[in-house]
Design a protein around this motif. Structure first.
Motif, short mmCIF file in Angstrom:
data_model
loop_
_atom_site.label_atom_id
_atom_site.label_comp_id
_atom_site.label_asym_id
_atom_site.label_seq_id
_atom_site.Cartn_x
_atom_site.Cartn_y
_atom_site.Cartn_z
N ARG A 9 -134.12 -31.78 -20.68
CA ARG A 9 -133.48 -30.68 -21.44
C ARG A 9 -134.89 -29.75 -21.80
N ARG A 10 -134.98 -28.40 -21.68
CA ARG A 10 -136.22 -27.71 -22.09
C ARG A 10 -136.62 -28.04 -23.43
N ASP A 12 -136.68 -31.06 -24.77
CA ASP A 12 -137.55 -32.16 -24.34
C ASP A 12 -139.02 -31.84 -24.32
#
Length: 309
Positions: A9-10, A12
């Motif tokens: 996910r962005r 992360d």
């Protein structure tokens, strides 16, 4: 403790960049570069960034991708990285299994992975059915203290030193040089099918590539050699590609390009430089050692045939 293997996910991005810097310090990454590579992956890559989360913390990641810049179909790459404090808990195995399944479904028939040159990583790769193919060497230069060779006081007739930024209006000549040099690099898979459109996204516009520190040597107006670096804004510089077009080799032009780039990098505040070379790339290894680069890490490439269902 609960281990979850899931897609990136962005949010992360910082955790994955921190993990990469910790597990493979000779490679550079930033949150911006991690997010950019996922967001701008070409469909032909079938790129999937998979993370391992342990009780809400990212402790591992693997970038699974088809090697779509090769004319040989079915080639893929995936190397799991695990936080050093969490090795030996099956995290790498879970990540690699997920990558293998994804790439097999995407049409991959052969998967390549890197392993640090140490007994544990070798045993892990071989237990998964991978066979050792070829070694790579990673070198480090203390750029702040290095005795860099001086730039020549004058250049031969027709020879000019430019920066990557000077080519902003038309980077295609640099692409042509990069494509030619990349196709000639020793390795298991030739990068001989890189398109200009893909190169613009993966190289020219990549957030790690520093065009002001990129050096381009032209001979009578034609791009002959270049040194293309990446930087992370934390004082770290790495060579993304350095080379000379076939017609101009043997004249010291790659050395000139890299000399200019390293001088500009130090002036810009970079304090350490990294480079990686296939162990069979004797000319480039010799150039780097002449600059004062010292051995930093060694890896072996492994390969496994994938069986599609």
């Amino acid at each position: 403790m609960t281990l979850t293997v899931r897609d990136f996910r962005r949010s992360d991005a910082k955790a994955v960049a921190d993990l990469r810097r910790l597990s493979v310090p000779h490679l550079i990454a930033t949150p911006q570069s991690i997010a950019y590579e996922v967001a701008h992956a070409a469909p032909a890559q079938s790129l999937r960034l998979i993370v391992a989360e342990l009780d809400g913390r990212i402790v591992g990641a693997v970038r699974a991708t088809l090697l779509h810049d090769s004319s040989m179909p079915g080639q893929a790459a995936a190397t799991p990285h695990v936080h050093p404090d969490h090795c030996g808990r099956g995290i790498g195995r879970a990540l690699l299994t997920a990558a293998e399944e994804h790439l097999s479904a995407a049409g991959a028939t052969r998967l390549f992975a890197w392993a640090v040159d140490a007994p544990g990583p070798h045993a892990f790769a071989e237990s998964r059915g991978y066979r050792r193919t070829r070694p790579a060497r990673f070198l480090r230069l203390d750029l702040a203290a290095a005795a860099l060779p001086p730039l020549p006081s004058s250049l031969p007739p027709g020879v000019r030193l430019r920066t990557g930024a000077d080519l902003d209006a038309d980077p295609r000549p640099l692409y042509a040089a990069d494509a030619e040099v990349s196709a000639d690099e020793p390795g298991d898979v030739a990068a001989d099918a890189m398109t200009y459109e893909d190169w613009l996204v993966r190289t020219w516009e990549h957030p790690l590539i520093d065009l002001d520190l990129t050096s381009v040597v032209t001979v009578d107006g034609e791009v002959a050699a270049f040194s293309l670096p990446a930087t992370d804004g934390l004082g770290r510089y790495t060579s993304a590609m350095t080379g000379t077009r076939r017609a101009f080799r043997g004249r010291g032009l790659a050395r000139l390009a890299k000399t200019a780039s390293l001088h500009r990098a130090r002036d810009a505040g970079c304090t350490e430089a990294f480079t990686g070379n296939d162990a069979a790339n004797a000319p480039m290894l010799a150039i780097n050692r002449a600059f004062g680069y010292q051995p930093f890490a060694a890896e072996w490439r492994y390969a496994r045939e994938l069986v599609r269902d």
